[in-house]
Design a protein around this motif. Sequence first.
Motif, PDB file in Angstrom:
ATOM      1  N   LEU A   2      86.210  37.929 -60.929  1.00  0.00           N
ATOM      2  CA  LEU A   2      84.979  37.221 -61.317  1.00  0.00           C
ATOM      3  C   LEU A   2      84.061  38.395 -61.877  1.00  0.00           C
ATOM      4  N   LEU A   3      83.930  39.571 -61.046  1.00  0.00           N
ATOM      5  CA  LEU A   3      83.050  40.620 -61.340  1.00  0.00           C
ATOM      6  C   LEU A   3      83.314  41.137 -62.671  1.00  0.00           C
ATOM      7  N   LYS A   4      84.663  41.413 -63.073  1.00  0.00           N
ATOM      8  CA  LYS A   4      85.135  42.080 -64.304  1.00  0.00           C
ATOM      9  C   LYS A   4      84.897  40.681 -65.422  1.00  0.00           C
ATOM     10  N   LEU A   5      85.056  39.195 -65.180  1.00  0.00           N
ATOM     11  CA  LEU A   5      84.896  38.446 -66.122  1.00  0.00           C
ATOM     12  C   LEU A   5      83.254  38.265 -66.538  1.00  0.00           C
ATOM     13  N   ALA A   6      82.447  38.835 -65.570  1.00  0.00           N
ATOM     14  CA  ALA A   6      81.177  38.170 -65.810  1.00  0.00           C
ATOM     15  C   ALA A   6      80.238  38.957 -66.636  1.00  0.00           C
ATOM     16  N   TYR A   7      80.891  40.463 -66.732  1.00  0.00           N
ATOM     17  CA  TYR A   7      79.784  41.478 -67.103  1.00  0.00           C
ATOM     18  C   TYR A   7      80.486  42.017 -68.804  1.00  0.00           C
ATOM     19  N   GLY A   8      81.840  41.856 -69.015  1.00  0.00           N
ATOM     20  CA  GLY A   8      82.477  42.223 -69.979  1.00  0.00           C
ATOM     21  C   GLY A   8      82.333  41.431 -71.444  1.00  0.00           C
ATOM     22  N   SER A   9      82.515  42.070 -72.504  1.00  0.00           N
ATOM     23  CA  SER A   9      82.472  41.361 -73.853  1.00  0.00           C
ATOM     24  C   SER A   9      83.680  40.555 -74.103  1.00  0.00           C
ATOM     25  N   VAL A  10      83.808  39.807 -74.780  1.00  0.00           N
ATOM     26  CA  VAL A  10      84.963  38.915 -75.272  1.00  0.00           C
ATOM     27  C   VAL A  10      86.261  39.641 -75.257  1.00  0.00           C
ATOM     28  N   ARG A  11      86.222  40.767 -76.147  1.00  0.00           N
ATOM     29  CA  ARG A  11      87.395  41.729 -76.283  1.00  0.00           C
ATOM     30  C   ARG A  11      87.705  42.030 -74.615  1.00  0.00           C
ATOM     31  N   GLN A  12      86.986  42.567 -73.987  1.00  0.00           N
ATOM     32  CA  GLN A  12      87.180  43.188 -72.615  1.00  0.00           C
ATOM     33  C   GLN A  12      87.985  41.964 -71.600  1.00  0.00           C
ATOM     34  N   ARG A  13      87.130  40.505 -71.784  1.00  0.00           N
ATOM     35  CA  ARG A  13      87.476  39.587 -70.941  1.00  0.00           C
ATOM     36  C   ARG A  13      88.784  39.145 -71.159  1.00  0.00           C
ATOM     37  N   VAL A  14      89.151  38.958 -72.428  1.00  0.00           N
ATOM     38  CA  VAL A  14      90.589  38.744 -72.994  1.00  0.00           C
ATOM     39  C   VAL A  14      91.642  39.681 -72.653  1.00  0.00           C
ATOM     40  N   ALA A  15      91.461  41.150 -72.577  1.00  0.00           N
ATOM     41  CA  ALA A  15      92.153  41.938 -72.167  1.00  0.00           C
ATOM     42  C   ALA A  15      92.365  42.062 -70.805  1.00  0.00           C
ATOM     43  N   GLU A  16      91.156  41.836 -70.107  1.00  0.00           N
ATOM     44  CA  GLU A  16      91.346  41.519 -68.580  1.00  0.00           C
ATOM     45  C   GLU A  16      92.284  40.357 -68.014  1.00  0.00           C
ATOM     46  N   VAL A  17      92.086  39.378 -68.466  1.00  0.00           N
ATOM     47  CA  VAL A  17      92.933  38.352 -68.392  1.00  0.00           C
ATOM     48  C   VAL A  17      94.352  38.359 -68.747  1.00  0.00           C
ATOM     49  N   LEU A  18      94.626  38.791 -69.677  1.00  0.00           N
ATOM     50  CA  LEU A  18      96.163  39.294 -70.092  1.00  0.00           C
ATOM     51  C   LEU A  18      96.604  40.321 -69.192  1.00  0.00           C
ATOM     52  N   LEU A  19      95.965  41.308 -68.817  1.00  0.00           N
ATOM     53  CA  LEU A  19      96.399  42.116 -67.691  1.00  0.00           C
ATOM     54  C   LEU A  19      96.720  41.601 -66.444  1.00  0.00           C
ATOM     55  N   GLN A  20      95.793  40.769 -66.103  1.00  0.00           N
ATOM     56  CA  GLN A  20      95.830  40.097 -64.597  1.00  0.00           C
ATOM     57  C   GLN A  20      97.079  39.191 -64.718  1.00  0.00           C
ATOM     58  N   LEU A  21      97.333  38.244 -65.734  1.00  0.00           N
ATOM     59  CA  LEU A  21      98.498  37.434 -65.884  1.00  0.00           C
ATOM     60  C   LEU A  21      99.843  38.247 -65.933  1.00  0.00           C
ATOM     61  N   ASP A  22      99.767  39.212 -66.656  1.00  0.00           N
ATOM     62  CA  ASP A  22     100.988  39.915 -66.777  1.00  0.00           C
ATOM     63  C   ASP A  22     101.218  40.865 -65.472  1.00  0.00           C
ATOM     64  N   PRO A  45      98.916  50.829 -71.797  1.00  0.00           N
ATOM     65  CA  PRO A  45      97.797  51.819 -71.604  1.00  0.00           C
ATOM     66  C   PRO A  45      96.580  51.388 -72.371  1.00  0.00           C
ATOM     67  N   ARG A  46      96.589  50.866 -73.754  1.00  0.00           N
ATOM     68  CA  ARG A  46      95.441  50.899 -74.570  1.00  0.00           C
ATOM     69  C   ARG A  46      94.698  49.517 -74.305  1.00  0.00           C
ATOM     70  N   LEU A  47      95.802  48.566 -73.560  1.00  0.00           N
ATOM     71  CA  LEU A  47      95.011  47.346 -73.234  1.00  0.00           C
ATOM     72  C   LEU A  47      94.289  47.657 -71.909  1.00  0.00           C
ATOM     73  N   GLU A  48      94.773  48.605 -71.077  1.00  0.00           N
ATOM     74  CA  GLU A  48      94.032  48.917 -69.887  1.00  0.00           C
ATOM     75  C   GLU A  48      92.730  49.454 -70.296  1.00  0.00           C
ATOM     76  N   ARG A  49      92.988  50.478 -71.308  1.00  0.00           N
ATOM     77  CA  ARG A  49      91.512  51.298 -71.694  1.00  0.00           C
ATOM     78  C   ARG A  49      90.463  50.163 -72.180  1.00  0.00           C
ATOM     79  N   LEU A  50      90.749  49.211 -72.912  1.00  0.00           N
ATOM     80  CA  LEU A  50      89.962  48.187 -73.657  1.00  0.00           C
ATOM     81  C   LEU A  50      89.365  47.449 -72.451  1.00  0.00           C
ATOM     82  N   SER A  51      90.145  47.063 -71.393  1.00  0.00           N
ATOM     83  CA  SER A  51      89.569  46.076 -70.462  1.00  0.00           C
ATOM     84  C   SER A  51      88.325  46.722 -69.718  1.00  0.00           C
ATOM     85  N   HIS A  52      88.213  48.041 -69.614  1.00  0.00           N
ATOM     86  CA  HIS A  52      87.420  48.761 -68.973  1.00  0.00           C
ATOM     87  C   HIS A  52      85.926  48.925 -69.429  1.00  0.00           C
TER      88      HIS A  52
END
Length: 350
Positions: A268-288, A343-350
């Motif tokens: 929730l913390l990561k999704l609350a403050y990230g841009s759309v690109r960051q949030r999409v990357a974070e969700v994909l990483l979590q699901l994966d 690795p690139r998707l992880e960097r994008l999520s931060h």
Amino acid sequence: MKKILLIEDNLEMRENTSEILELSNYEVITADNGKVGVEKARTSSPDLIICDIMMPELDGYGVLFALSKDPNTASIPFIFLTAKAEKTDFRKGMSHGADDYIAKPFDDVELLDAIESRLKKSDTVRKHYEQSPEGFDSFISDARGMNNLDKLSENRKSRTYKKKSVLFYEGDHPNALLQIVSGKVKTYKTNEDGKEYITGIHGPGEFLGYVALLKDVTYPESAMVLEECEITMIPKEDFFSLIHNNRDVSHAFIKLLTKEVIEQEEKLLKLAYGSVRQRVAEVLLQLDKRYQQGPNERMSITRDDLAKIVGTAKETLIRTLSDFKDEKLIEIKDKNITIINLPRLERLSH
């Protein structure tokens, strides 16, 4: 070597008991009054505490009360020593949360047997249980050994649910603890306009609705099957028997659930403050990370559901996924997603 804290104001008793413990290969720390004992418990992190009741500065009940309020010392096994053997003292000691009670005078065998029993139970409580059906089976087996909870495992019923089956609706009252054995389930909330927000995608080994069950309130969200599921149900009465009747068991079960709460808060913390690109990357990483079975497995989730997890419009999600595909971060085939540059998707999520 196990470490024992001995809190005893009588010098002769303290030295004799300490000698018995040291000869039995325990490391012993001593304190001559309750106030010093509390300080040493907090600084030395003993595996077990043996404490006299009648002491200057702070009596044994005061020591137990102080340590029980500190998260770092609350779960340390605690054995009372007392010269009094009346039943009222036994009941008072146990009602305050003591794990055992030994009346003076005692022999070496009685003391060592009590210590061994409490340390064994403590090791069981501290054992790490994996979040999986096998991990829960291991917990149930250990819990049954602690408190003869045969009824709990006997009443574990499993049912199979088809895709789009609703397990419970927001506002329903829980009557059982649910655990996913196989398949996936989404939990979601619906606003006044009928729009959904997905609060989580849950897989094998995870629990559903346990917070509402523990608080004895209605479900704050709904749960729907995403793909055919097998669900284990533990009746409410047996669940509360497990939690309330044995402190060791409740500690172990709470630890089993804690990981889910921490992961949800981080998400929730990561999704609350990230841009759309960051949030999409974070969700994909979590699901994966949580639900992929192997390197060739593809992520099967509808764009509607994915957008509801991210908290954005479906059109915005599709554009972002298309960008990720062009950037060679993901591969999309038959509407399924595979991460190809982790690795690139992880960097994008931060």
